[in-house]
Design a protein around this motif. Structure first.
Motif, PDB file in Angstrom:
ATOM      1  N   LEU A 146       0.846  -1.196   0.000  1.00 36.66           N
ATOM      2  CA  LEU A 146       0.000   0.000   0.000  1.00 36.66           C
ATOM      3  C   LEU A 146       0.879   1.244   0.000  1.00 36.66           C
ATOM      4  O   LEU A 146       1.820   1.340   0.802  1.00 36.66           O
ATOM      5  N   VAL A 147       0.541   2.190  -0.862  1.00 38.52           N
ATOM      6  CA  VAL A 147       1.302   3.434  -0.937  1.00 38.52           C
ATOM      7  C   VAL A 147       0.330   4.607  -0.917  1.00 38.52           C
ATOM      8  O   VAL A 147      -0.498   4.752  -1.832  1.00 38.52           O
ATOM      9  N   GLU A 148       0.437   5.422   0.126  1.00 41.67           N
ATOM     10  CA  GLU A 148      -0.430   6.596   0.252  1.00 41.67           C
ATOM     11  C   GLU A 148       0.193   7.806  -0.444  1.00 41.67           C
ATOM     12  O   GLU A 148       1.420   7.918  -0.541  1.00 41.67           O
ATOM     13  N   SER A 149      -0.664   8.701  -0.866  1.00 42.04           N
ATOM     14  CA  SER A 149      -0.208   9.970  -1.443  1.00 42.04           C
ATOM     15  C   SER A 149      -1.308  10.997  -1.274  1.00 42.04           C
ATOM     16  O   SER A 149      -2.441  10.652  -0.910  1.00 42.04           O
ATOM     17  N   GLY A 150      -0.962  12.254  -1.527  1.00 39.64           N
ATOM     18  CA  GLY A 150      -1.965  13.305  -1.492  1.00 39.64           C
ATOM     19  C   GLY A 150      -1.934  14.183  -0.262  1.00 39.64           C
ATOM     20  O   GLY A 150      -2.686  15.156  -0.174  1.00 39.64           O
ATOM     21  N   GLY A 151      -1.088  13.850   0.695  1.00 41.38           N
ATOM     22  CA  GLY A 151      -0.992  14.681   1.885  1.00 41.38           C
ATOM     23  C   GLY A 151      -0.328  16.007   1.571  1.00 41.38           C
ATOM     24  O   GLY A 151       0.189  16.231   0.473  1.00 41.38           O
ATOM     25  N   GLY A 152      -0.361  16.908   2.548  1.00 40.50           N
ATOM     26  CA  GLY A 152       0.269  18.202   2.352  1.00 40.50           C
ATOM     27  C   GLY A 152      -0.171  19.182   3.402  1.00 40.50           C
ATOM     28  O   GLY A 152      -0.767  18.806   4.419  1.00 40.50           O
ATOM     29  N   LEU A 153       0.133  20.438   3.147  1.00 40.34           N
ATOM     30  CA  LEU A 153      -0.219  21.526   4.052  1.00 40.34           C
ATOM     31  C   LEU A 153      -1.409  22.282   3.476  1.00 40.34           C
ATOM     32  O   LEU A 153      -1.393  22.664   2.296  1.00 40.34           O
TER      33      LEU A 153
ATOM     34  N   GLY B  36      -9.966  24.110   4.208  1.00 34.66           N
ATOM     35  CA  GLY B  36      -9.590  23.612   2.897  1.00 34.66           C
ATOM     36  C   GLY B  36      -9.865  22.134   2.726  1.00 34.66           C
ATOM     37  O   GLY B  36     -10.443  21.482   3.602  1.00 34.66           O
ATOM     38  N   SER B  37      -9.431  21.621   1.574  1.00 32.52           N
ATOM     39  CA  SER B  37      -9.684  20.224   1.229  1.00 32.52           C
ATOM     40  C   SER B  37      -8.415  19.556   0.728  1.00 32.52           C
ATOM     41  O   SER B  37      -7.521  20.199   0.182  1.00 32.52           O
ATOM     42  N   LEU B  38      -8.368  18.255   0.926  1.00 40.12           N
ATOM     43  CA  LEU B  38      -7.335  17.398   0.365  1.00 40.12           C
ATOM     44  C   LEU B  38      -7.971  16.077  -0.015  1.00 40.12           C
ATOM     45  O   LEU B  38      -8.963  15.660   0.603  1.00 40.12           O
ATOM     46  N   ARG B  39      -7.382  15.412  -1.000  1.00 35.95           N
ATOM     47  CA  ARG B  39      -7.807  14.061  -1.320  1.00 35.95           C
ATOM     48  C   ARG B  39      -6.600  13.138  -1.217  1.00 35.95           C
ATOM     49  O   ARG B  39      -5.616  13.302  -1.938  1.00 35.95           O
TER      50      ARG B  39
ATOM     51  N   MET C 154     -11.206  14.783   1.916  1.00 33.92           N
ATOM     52  CA  MET C 154     -11.299  15.469   3.196  1.00 33.92           C
ATOM     53  C   MET C 154     -11.649  16.934   2.946  1.00 33.92           C
ATOM     54  O   MET C 154     -10.876  17.665   2.316  1.00 33.92           O
ATOM     55  N   ASN C 155     -12.803  17.313   3.409  1.00 31.13           N
ATOM     56  CA  ASN C 155     -13.276  18.694   3.257  1.00 31.13           C
ATOM     57  C   ASN C 155     -13.398  19.357   4.615  1.00 31.13           C
ATOM     58  O   ASN C 155     -13.413  18.687   5.649  1.00 31.13           O
ATOM     59  N   SER C 156     -13.498  20.674   4.607  1.00 35.25           N
ATOM     60  CA  SER C 156     -13.668  21.444   5.848  1.00 35.25           C
ATOM     61  C   SER C 156     -12.637  21.027   6.883  1.00 35.25           C
ATOM     62  O   SER C 156     -12.972  20.774   8.047  1.00 35.25           O
ATOM     63  N   LEU C 157     -11.407  20.958   6.463  1.00 37.23           N
ATOM     64  CA  LEU C 157     -10.355  20.475   7.350  1.00 37.23           C
ATOM     65  C   LEU C 157     -10.137  21.415   8.533  1.00 37.23           C
ATOM     66  O   LEU C 157     -10.285  22.639   8.425  1.00 37.23           O
ATOM     67  N   LYS C 158      -9.798  20.800   9.654  1.00 35.52           N
ATOM     68  CA  LYS C 158      -9.569  21.524  10.902  1.00 35.52           C
ATOM     69  C   LYS C 158      -8.132  21.263  11.373  1.00 35.52           C
ATOM     70  O   LYS C 158      -7.550  20.230  11.041  1.00 35.52           O
ATOM     71  N   PRO C 159      -7.585  22.152  12.162  1.00 44.79           N
ATOM     72  CA  PRO C 159      -6.236  21.896  12.684  1.00 44.79           C
ATOM     73  C   PRO C 159      -6.117  20.565  13.413  1.00 44.79           C
ATOM     74  O   PRO C 159      -5.064  19.916  13.351  1.00 44.79           O
ATOM     75  N   GLU C 160      -7.180  20.143  14.056  1.00 39.27           N
ATOM     76  CA  GLU C 160      -7.129  18.860  14.762  1.00 39.27           C
ATOM     77  C   GLU C 160      -7.112  17.652  13.843  1.00 39.27           C
ATOM     78  O   GLU C 160      -6.966  16.525  14.307  1.00 39.27           O
ATOM     79  N   ASP C 161      -7.268  17.871  12.547  1.00 43.70           N
ATOM     80  CA  ASP C 161      -7.111  16.788  11.584  1.00 43.70           C
ATOM     81  C   ASP C 161      -5.643  16.537  11.240  1.00 43.70           C
ATOM     82  O   ASP C 161      -5.321  15.584  10.527  1.00 43.70           O
ATOM     83  N   THR C 162      -4.770  17.387  11.727  1.00 40.17           N
ATOM     84  CA  THR C 162      -3.338  17.230  11.459  1.00 40.17           C
ATOM     85  C   THR C 162      -2.836  15.911  12.015  1.00 40.17           C
ATOM     86  O   THR C 162      -3.016  15.608  13.197  1.00 40.17           O
TER      87      THR C 162
ATOM     88  N   GLY D 134       2.251   5.831   5.234  1.00 40.57           N
ATOM     89  CA  GLY D 134       1.650   7.046   5.759  1.00 40.57           C
ATOM     90  C   GLY D 134       1.941   8.275   4.915  1.00 40.57           C
ATOM     91  O   GLY D 134       2.943   8.345   4.191  1.00 40.57           O
ATOM     92  N   THR D 135       1.055   9.241   5.020  1.00 41.18           N
ATOM     93  CA  THR D 135       1.239  10.528   4.360  1.00 41.18           C
ATOM     94  C   THR D 135       0.839  11.624   5.343  1.00 41.18           C
ATOM     95  O   THR D 135      -0.177  11.514   6.033  1.00 41.18           O
ATOM     96  N   GLN D 136       1.635  12.656   5.414  1.00 38.96           N
ATOM     97  CA  GLN D 136       1.425  13.715   6.396  1.00 38.96           C
ATOM     98  C   GLN D 136       0.377  14.701   5.910  1.00 38.96           C
ATOM     99  O   GLN D 136       0.447  15.196   4.772  1.00 38.96           O
ATOM    100  N   VAL D 137      -0.568  14.999   6.780  1.00 40.54           N
ATOM    101  CA  VAL D 137      -1.557  16.047   6.532  1.00 40.54           C
ATOM    102  C   VAL D 137      -1.391  17.088   7.635  1.00 40.54           C
ATOM    103  O   VAL D 137      -1.449  16.749   8.824  1.00 40.54           O
ATOM    104  N   THR D 138      -1.170  18.324   7.233  1.00 34.35           N
ATOM    105  CA  THR D 138      -1.022  19.408   8.188  1.00 34.35           C
ATOM    106  C   THR D 138      -2.027  20.499   7.856  1.00 34.35           C
ATOM    107  O   THR D 138      -2.062  20.986   6.720  1.00 34.35           O
ATOM    108  N   VAL D 139      -2.847  20.850   8.841  1.00 32.52           N
ATOM    109  CA  VAL D 139      -3.868  21.868   8.657  1.00 32.52           C
ATOM    110  C   VAL D 139      -3.507  23.061   9.533  1.00 32.52           C
ATOM    111  O   VAL D 139      -3.437  22.938  10.756  1.00 32.52           O
ATOM    112  N   SER D 140      -3.278  24.184   8.915  1.00 29.52           N
ATOM    113  CA  SER D 140      -2.907  25.386   9.655  1.00 29.52           C
ATOM    114  C   SER D 140      -4.149  26.208   9.981  1.00 29.52           C
ATOM    115  O   SER D 140      -5.115  26.218   9.227  1.00 29.52           O
ATOM    116  N   SER D 141      -4.075  26.884  11.126  1.00 32.60           N
ATOM    117  CA  SER D 141      -5.233  27.681  11.564  1.00 32.60           C
ATOM    118  C   SER D 141      -5.167  29.095  11.035  1.00 32.60           C
ATOM    119  O   SER D 141      -4.191  29.531  10.462  1.00 32.60           O
TER     120      SER D 141
END
Length: 123
Positions: free
Chosen positions: A4-11, A16-19, A83-91, A116-123
């Protein structure tokens, strides 16, 4: 074995949204239940969402219900997490997991994991 290989994470900014995508290789992808888990720094890994092999059953943690959508394309051997309506706690680092059993919220039930892929949500 299933790889399994994840992708699509980011800041992304809050709201905002990410897929995320998880590409599988190895055994027959369509036989497997697929799930997403996440782990934030200093916290335990937690269940996010799961989908049955057929796609006819999905499950979501209360914290993401209504904001995240899991889907799969068996022809592409890929599972997605919109992932829509992302919140900082989704980091967190988001992991996909696969197993032949019915989708479960317990990580111990899954035999295969991505890196794993890192998702960072800034406030």
């Amino acid at each position: 074995q299933v790889q399994l290989v994840e992708s699509g994470g980011g800041l992304v900014q809050a709201g905002g949204s990410l897929r995320l995508s998880c590409a599988a290789s190895g055994r027959t992808f369509s036989n497997y239940a697929m799930s997403w888990f996440r782990q934030a720094p200093g916290k335990e890994r937690e269940f996010v969402s799961a989908i049955k092999w057929s796609g006819g059953y999905t499950d979501y943690a209360d914290s993401v219900k209504g904001r995240f959508t899991i889907s799969r394309d068996n022809a592409k051997n890929t599972v997605y997490l919109q992932m829509n309506s992302l919140k900082p706690e989704d980091t967190a680092v988001y992991y996909c997991a696969a197993d032949l059993k019915f989708p479960s919220r317990l990580g111990l039930n899954y035999d295969y994991w991505g890196q794993g892929t890192q998702v960072t949500v800034s406030s």
